[in-house]
Design a protein around this motif. Structure first.
Motif, PDB file in Angstrom:
ATOM      1  N   GLY A 113       0.846  -1.188   0.000  1.00 41.03           N
ATOM      2  CA  GLY A 113       0.000   0.000   0.000  1.00 41.03           C
ATOM      3  C   GLY A 113       0.876   1.230   0.000  1.00 41.03           C
ATOM      4  N   PHE A 114       0.385   2.289   0.627  1.00 45.09           N
ATOM      5  CA  PHE A 114       1.093   3.563   0.634  1.00 45.09           C
ATOM      6  C   PHE A 114       1.129   4.138   2.045  1.00 45.09           C
ATOM      7  N   ILE A 115       2.284   4.616   2.437  1.00 45.42           N
ATOM      8  CA  ILE A 115       2.374   5.415   3.657  1.00 45.42           C
ATOM      9  C   ILE A 115       2.275   6.864   3.208  1.00 45.42           C
ATOM     10  N   VAL A 116       1.342   7.575   3.816  1.00 48.55           N
ATOM     11  CA  VAL A 116       1.089   8.978   3.484  1.00 48.55           C
ATOM     12  C   VAL A 116       1.451   9.817   4.705  1.00 48.55           C
ATOM     13  N   ASP A 117       2.306  10.795   4.490  1.00 47.60           N
ATOM     14  CA  ASP A 117       2.779  11.696   5.537  1.00 47.60           C
ATOM     15  C   ASP A 117       2.227  13.086   5.230  1.00 47.60           C
ATOM     16  N   ARG A 118       1.302  13.543   6.078  1.00 43.31           N
ATOM     17  CA  ARG A 118       0.714  14.885   5.915  1.00 43.31           C
ATOM     18  C   ARG A 118       1.134  15.715   7.111  1.00 43.31           C
ATOM     19  N   ARG A 119       1.675  16.881   6.856  1.00 43.57           N
ATOM     20  CA  ARG A 119       2.178  17.732   7.938  1.00 43.57           C
ATOM     21  C   ARG A 119       1.486  19.083   7.945  1.00 43.57           C
ATOM     22  N   GLY A 120       1.507  19.716   9.112  1.00 41.05           N
ATOM     23  CA  GLY A 120       0.955  21.059   9.237  1.00 41.05           C
ATOM     24  C   GLY A 120      -0.512  21.088   9.626  1.00 41.05           C
ATOM     25  N   LEU A 121      -1.131  19.921   9.756  1.00 43.49           N
ATOM     26  CA  LEU A 121      -2.535  19.814  10.178  1.00 43.49           C
ATOM     27  C   LEU A 121      -2.638  18.763  11.283  1.00 43.49           C
ATOM     28  N   ARG A 122      -3.646  18.900  12.111  1.00 43.39           N
ATOM     29  CA  ARG A 122      -3.861  17.891  13.151  1.00 43.39           C
ATOM     30  C   ARG A 122      -4.212  16.561  12.485  1.00 43.39           C
ATOM     31  N   PRO A 123      -3.736  15.450  13.012  1.00 47.91           N
ATOM     32  CA  PRO A 123      -3.993  14.159  12.383  1.00 47.91           C
ATOM     33  C   PRO A 123      -5.462  13.741  12.392  1.00 47.91           C
ATOM     34  N   THR A 124      -6.250  14.354  13.252  1.00 47.00           N
ATOM     35  CA  THR A 124      -7.681  14.039  13.300  1.00 47.00           C
ATOM     36  C   THR A 124      -8.494  14.834  12.286  1.00 47.00           C
ATOM     37  N   GLU A 125      -7.880  15.829  11.651  1.00 45.31           N
ATOM     38  CA  GLU A 125      -8.584  16.624  10.645  1.00 45.31           C
ATOM     39  C   GLU A 125      -8.745  15.790   9.382  1.00 45.31           C
ATOM     40  N   GLY A 126      -9.946  15.779   8.852  1.00 43.09           N
ATOM     41  CA  GLY A 126     -10.228  14.989   7.656  1.00 43.09           C
ATOM     42  C   GLY A 126      -9.483  15.481   6.426  1.00 43.09           C
ATOM     43  N   PHE A 127      -9.339  14.596   5.454  1.00 39.98           N
ATOM     44  CA  PHE A 127      -8.709  14.977   4.195  1.00 39.98           C
ATOM     45  C   PHE A 127      -9.656  15.843   3.387  1.00 39.98           C
ATOM     46  N   LYS A 128      -9.082  16.846   2.725  1.00 40.90           N
ATOM     47  CA  LYS A 128      -9.846  17.727   1.844  1.00 40.90           C
ATOM     48  C   LYS A 128      -9.033  17.973   0.587  1.00 40.90           C
ATOM     49  N   ALA A 129      -9.740  18.224  -0.505  1.00 40.11           N
ATOM     50  CA  ALA A 129      -9.063  18.545  -1.760  1.00 40.11           C
ATOM     51  C   ALA A 129      -8.156  19.748  -1.567  1.00 40.11           C
ATOM     52  N   ALA A 130      -7.024  19.735  -2.233  1.00 43.71           N
ATOM     53  CA  ALA A 130      -6.011  20.794  -2.255  1.00 43.71           C
ATOM     54  C   ALA A 130      -5.076  20.781  -1.052  1.00 43.71           C
ATOM     55  N   GLN A 131      -5.308  19.917  -0.044  1.00 45.54           N
ATOM     56  CA  GLN A 131      -4.324  19.796   1.029  1.00 45.54           C
ATOM     57  C   GLN A 131      -3.036  19.226   0.435  1.00 45.54           C
ATOM     58  N   VAL A 132      -1.913  19.598   1.013  1.00 42.64           N
ATOM     59  CA  VAL A 132      -0.625  19.122   0.525  1.00 42.64           C
ATOM     60  C   VAL A 132      -0.148  17.947   1.382  1.00 42.64           C
ATOM     61  N   ALA A 171       6.163   9.929  -4.256  1.00 38.26           N
ATOM     62  CA  ALA A 171       5.632  11.236  -4.673  1.00 38.26           C
ATOM     63  C   ALA A 171       5.823  12.212  -3.514  1.00 38.26           C
ATOM     64  N   ARG A 172       6.268  13.417  -3.826  1.00 40.37           N
ATOM     65  CA  ARG A 172       6.542  14.423  -2.804  1.00 40.37           C
ATOM     66  C   ARG A 172       5.729  15.675  -3.058  1.00 40.37           C
ATOM     67  N   ARG A 173       5.254  16.278  -1.972  1.00 38.56           N
ATOM     68  CA  ARG A 173       4.544  17.550  -1.990  1.00 38.56           C
ATOM     69  C   ARG A 173       3.434  17.556  -3.039  1.00 38.56           C
ATOM     70  N   VAL A 174       2.517  16.609  -2.920  1.00 38.20           N
ATOM     71  CA  VAL A 174       1.410  16.496  -3.878  1.00 38.20           C
ATOM     72  C   VAL A 174       0.130  16.996  -3.225  1.00 38.20           C
ATOM     73  N   LYS A 175      -0.781  17.463  -4.062  1.00 40.24           N
ATOM     74  CA  LYS A 175      -2.070  17.955  -3.572  1.00 40.24           C
ATOM     75  C   LYS A 175      -3.112  16.851  -3.654  1.00 40.24           C
ATOM     76  N   VAL A 176      -3.992  16.830  -2.665  1.00 36.36           N
ATOM     77  CA  VAL A 176      -5.101  15.887  -2.637  1.00 36.36           C
ATOM     78  C   VAL A 176      -6.108  16.290  -3.698  1.00 36.36           C
ATOM     79  N   ALA A 177      -6.540  15.324  -4.508  1.00 39.72           N
ATOM     80  CA  ALA A 177      -7.563  15.558  -5.523  1.00 39.72           C
ATOM     81  C   ALA A 177      -8.946  15.348  -4.919  1.00 39.72           C
ATOM     82  N   ALA A 178      -9.940  15.935  -5.534  1.00 40.41           N
ATOM     83  CA  ALA A 178     -11.319  15.842  -5.018  1.00 40.41           C
ATOM     84  C   ALA A 178     -11.864  14.422  -5.089  1.00 40.41           C
TER      85      ALA A 178
END
Length: 178
Positions: A113-132, A171-178
């Motif tokens: 699968g994929f390990i996804v590392d999202r920074r700068g937001l609380r881990p409990t915040e849901g995914f939204k389009a355009a997040q990096v 993949a590095r510094r990618v934006k979440v798609a809708a």
């Protein structure tokens, strides 16, 4: 008389504590543009793992030309060698796919699968389009090895330590798609 110069830019920075999210996502069609739906199908590892180090490096090679007076270098490929992940488990409930230790079954040895590392937001915040997303890393998970028990450590928990192998392009510094 003193001369004043403009002050250099000194950004305040973002506190890292509580601002990192780590997720294991079973399937992503395009790692350069993962969708909200794909990401929501993953396991939030943020409060399960003890730490995360993607541990990357970039090679260099000497590339000196006949006319150079000094040795020169060129940058090579980036190599990712993430540290093992470490998380709590209950040896009497490892097969359970539900409950507080459901992540153990979802992270079974050999799982890809994929390990996804999202920074700068609380881990409990849901995914939204355009997040990096900092990293979208295709991986295969290794054996779940029981960590050493040290009876001298107060409050120590039973833990698994699991190797993570990178199996494709990261993949590095990618934006979440809708």
């Amino acid at each position: 008389m003193s001369v004043t110069y403009p002050m250099p830019l000194d950004p305040p920075g973002i506190d890292a504590a509580g601002k990192g999210g780590l997720y294991f996502v079973p399937a992503i069609a395009d790692p350069e543009a993962p969708t909200v739906g794909e990401l929501n199908a993953g396991v939030n590892l943020s409060c399960l793992v003890y730490g995360w180090n993607p541990n990357g490096s970039q090679g260099k090679v000497e590339r000196t030309r006949y006319c150079y007076t000094n040795a020169a270098e060129s940058l090579g490929r980036v190599t990712y060698a993430p540290d093992a992940i470490e998380y709590d488990y209950d040896p009497q409930a490892v097969a359970g796919a539900t409950g507080v230790y459901a992540h153990v079954a979802k992270l079974a040895p050999g799982t890809k699968g994929f390990i996804v590392d999202r920074r700068g937001l609380r881990p409990t915040e849901g995914f939204k389009a355009a997040q990096v997303l900092e990293i979208v890393m295709p991986v295969e998970l290794g054996e779940q090895m029981p960590a050493v028990i040290d009876a001298r450590v107060e409050g120590e928990k039973l833990r698994y330590v699991q190797s993570v192998a990178v199996i494709g392009d990261v993949a590095r510094r990618v934006k979440v798609a809708a």
